[in-house]
Design an enzyme around this catalytic site. Structure first.
Site, short mmCIF file in Angstrom:
data_model
loop_
_atom_site.label_atom_id
_atom_site.label_comp_id
_atom_site.label_asym_id
_atom_site.label_seq_id
_atom_site.Cartn_x
_atom_site.Cartn_y
_atom_site.Cartn_z
N LYS A 1 3.05 41.17 29.76
CA LYS A 1 3.08 40.59 28.29
C LYS A 1 2.25 39.11 28.03
O LYS A 1 1.33 38.68 27.19
CB LYS A 1 4.37 40.62 27.13
N THR A 2 2.96 38.28 29.38
CA THR A 2 3.16 36.86 28.84
C THR A 2 1.05 36.78 29.13
O THR A 2 0.52 36.26 28.93
CB THR A 2 3.41 36.21 29.87
N ASP B 1 6.21 35.92 21.00
CA ASP B 1 6.77 36.72 21.67
C ASP B 1 7.71 36.98 22.33
O ASP B 1 8.71 36.15 20.72
CB ASP B 1 7.11 35.57 22.52
N GLU B 2 8.35 38.05 22.35
CA GLU B 2 9.67 38.92 22.08
C GLU B 2 9.46 39.41 20.59
O GLU B 2 11.15 39.16 19.67
CB GLU B 2 11.20 38.25 22.97
N GLN C 1 13.99 47.01 24.75
CA GLN C 1 14.41 45.38 24.99
C GLN C 1 15.32 44.75 24.00
O GLN C 1 15.61 43.45 24.37
CB GLN C 1 13.57 44.72 25.94
N ARG D 1 14.08 45.56 35.77
CA ARG D 1 14.76 44.54 36.14
C ARG D 1 14.06 44.90 37.97
O ARG D 1 13.51 43.34 38.93
CB ARG D 1 16.05 43.67 36.91
#
Length: 675
Positions: A28-29, A214-215, A245, A602
């Site tokens: 995503k970044t 973002d997020e 998330q 993770r």
């Protein structure tokens, strides 16, 4: 930079509202960074008309660095990359007159807020710290929901809520009178302003012509309203998020804001990023199977083009001590055989209290570690005070330790007296402690301050002498003599906080006891060696840069979000821990499942779960059930440890410790051969 088709589609969607559903490890970044570059280079946007909004300063800095790396310093000049609160502050600084405050306003931090509300509520709460913290939390929630005092009063029905709403009004009146804003005001004030002032709203919509968030799944009510007001009817924005998330409901996050986007922006383009670049196929199979048990606004399924990977391991331990031994033993063996770095490993847990035993076991085995998203035991203020006392007992010339403990707890030894003592000691080239015994000191110091100082240093001198023969007794006597538990109750924010701090001190005492007596594998250490051990641990923690750290990572599942590790231990997979007992009682299992999903995703290469047959909680021995989340995973991808004949906890522990001792001996021999 190469983008897959979904990422490229997300980058090039610029004519209307866009929601990018970015699964864990889906890049995503990279999409946000490339989209900013695309807007500037191909769509005619000036950097000063683009804003990218994140939730933390760390994320903001990282995103800005990525954009500058892609565009270069000059081409990115003028671009706004900020947190929600920083953006809100920028609006307030320009529009302070319209908001009704003076140009030079002040900002309240948490301590300021606590002190003011403590004073305002004293006639009612009588200093009750738990109720005071509840008031602070309630006022914050009202502000995040865009409730002013009048609205909070109207929405309050119980006597308690009405009283809290009254406190809110008193608090708000004081802030207005003193030209002060608190943290939540940085969103509340600009949002209210943009709601009611068309001219100012149009200015900011023209100023920020494209918005990236973002997020997005972590936005609360006020943040979503601010986004809507800034983008206006044109809806030129991209929000990136993942409902799977969303793990911050306790901070006001509203996953339903994803659904509100579809309702408020009919032309919303939804793009899914489902290719994971992080984990093996087995790990993703587990993550997909688990999260499929949640209800969804949007369906998505992660996939990977990486190897199928190793089976996911499930280790069943006898108890929490055995659990730490199994994890650390497995880590030592794996690291030795695979020739990996300690930084490749993470131990993830649901609650901060679970870290203590792992920290202790890592220390015993001299394995470097770092606690993220929380403080290690050695770095906690209440522990630093005790360790500073021990430093003085073993080294009277340690002036920094002397200054830390001289007024913990408070004594009649003021700063002016210490300044004079310091001048005296410097002139005579002595430490502060040693100088306090000089006969000539009475020429410079006098009164109760001098008497208190001499009583304090004489007491330390007696303890230091006794510590040479009975160090363990002295450590306990030290804690009792200063009535440390009472002081922690008096100086803590709440009774619960005090109890946690007292528990930390008791844990430290247990660790020191084992180190001084040579419990289990450790050879008995002197008090000097114990102090040196903790001092070096503290120095490493504070002076090593994150990039250079070769340390096992310990962190909560909440703190692990956004990170990745080659090898992950997800510990405490039991009903009551994950899912948490409070969430079970509140029927909030879906967020707990999202937490487990975050933990699973993770891991890049190997994932190990642990659980206990019995565990001591709050002083009682319980026999927990395995977490329901383990049952929801694809069993073909799990390797459950085979259970043989029944072995006592003591035998199992001794066997584990013996195994660790052999491994350490092998490692030491290996190191000698290398040298």
């Amino acid at each position: 930079m190469h983008l897959n088709p979904s990422q490229q589609k997300a980058v090039e969607c610029v004519t209307g509202p866009c929601l990018v559903l970015a699964g864990a490890g889906a890049g995503k970044t990279r999409v946000i960074t490339n989209k900013i570059a695309y807007l500037i280079r191909h769509c005619g946007y000036q950097p000063c008309h683009i804003a990218a909004v994140t939730f933390t300063n760390k994320a903001s800095r990282e995103m800005k660095a990525r954009v500058i790396h892609t565009l270069g310093q000059n081409e990115a000049r003028g671009l706004t990359v900020a947190t929600f609160h920083t953006l809100g502050l920028a609006i307030i600084q320009r529009e302070y007159k319209a908001i009704g405050i003076k140009e030079k306003f002040s900002l309240f931090d948490e301590e300021d807020q606590l002190a003011l509300l403590k004073e305002l509520t004293e006639p009612w709460l009588k200093g009750d710290k738990d109720l005071l913290n509840e008031v602070i939390s309630t006022i914050s929630k009202w502000k995040n929901d865009l409730f002013l005092p009048a609205q909070a009063e109207a929405a309050s029905h119980s006597e308690k809520d009405k009283l809290f709403a009254h406190f809110y009004r008193l608090y708000n009146n004081h802030l207005i009178a003193c030209n002060i804003l608190d943290f939540d005001d940085l969103i509340l004030r600009p949002t209210k302003l943009l709601q009611h002032d068309n001219t100012i709203r149009e200015f900011w919509q023209n100023q920020l012509r494209y918005l990236l968030v973002d997020e997005y799944q972590d936005t609360n009510t006020s943040q979503y309203e601010l986004i809507k007001l800034l983008v206006g009817l044109t809806g030129c924005f991209t929000v990136v998020g993942d409902e799977d998330q969303s793990i911050y409901s306790w901070r006001g996050a509203q996953p339903r804001n994803l659904a509100l986007l579809q309702k408020d922006f009919a032309s919303l383009m939804v793009i899914k990023l489902e290719q994971n670049y992080r984990s093996t196929e087995r790990i993703l199979n587990a993550a997909n199977a688990l999260i499929a048990n949640n209800s969804h606004i949007f369906e998505k399924k992660l996939f990977s083009k990486m190897d199928h990977g190793e089976p996911l391991k499930v280790i069943t331990a006898n108890n929490e001590i055995h659990e730490t031994e199994r994890v650390v033993g497995s880590l030592i063996t794996h690291q030795f055989l695979k020739k990996t770095s300690y930084s490749d490993y993470a131990i993830l847990y649901r609650n901060n209290y679970q870290s203590g035993l792992f920290e202790k076991m890592l220390i015993q085995n001299r394995i470097p570690y770092r606690i993220s998203g929380g403080k290690s035991l050695c770095s906690r203020p209440e522990i630093k005070v005790i360790l500073a006392y021990l430093r003085i007992l073993t080294n009277p010339d340690d002036d920094s330790a002397f200054l830390r403990v001289v007024n913990h707890p408070r004594r009649e030894i003021g700063t002016a007296l210490l300044a004079k003592l310091g001048a005296w000691a410097t002139h005579r080239e002595k430490s502060l402690f040693t100088a306090s015994f000089d006969l000539g000191l009475e020429q410079t110091l006098s009164g109760r301050g001098l008497k208190s100082l001499q009583q304090f240093t004489q007491w330390l001198k007696c303890l230091a002498h006794q510590a040479e023969q009975e160090p363990l007794i002295v450590v306990r006597k030290l804690i009792e003599d200063i009535d440390y538990n009472k002081w922690l109750y008096q100086s803590s924010r709440s009774i619960k906080a005090a109890e946690i701090r007292i528990k930390n001190v008791n844990t430290l005492y247990c660790w020191i006891t084992e180190m001084l007596t040579g419990t289990h594998l450790n050879e008995a250490m002197t008090l000097e060696q114990v102090v040196t051990h903790f001092t070096l641990r503290d120095m490493i923690e504070h002076h090593a840069s994150k990039e250079d750290l070769n340390q096992v990572q310990l962190m909560t599942l909440h703190a692990s979000k956004g990170l990745e590790f080659s090898y992950v231990f997800l510990v405490g997979m039991e009903e009551g821990i994950l899912p948490h007992q409070n969430s079970i009682a509140d029927n909030n299992i879906e967020e707990e499942r999202r937490l487990a999903y975050v933990g699973i995703t993770r891991s890049k290469k190997e994932l190990t779960f642990t659980l206990c047959r019995e565990r001591r909680q709050y002083g009682a021995l319980v026999k927990p059930e395995p977490s329901r989340f383990l049952r929801e995973l694809p069993q073909n991808d799990l390797h459950w440890e085979q259970v043989g004949k029944s072995v006592s906890a003591e035998d199992k522990m001794n066997h584990g410790l013996s195994h660790l001792a052999k491994l350490r001996a092998q490692l030491a021999k290996h190191a000698e051969l290398i040298e």
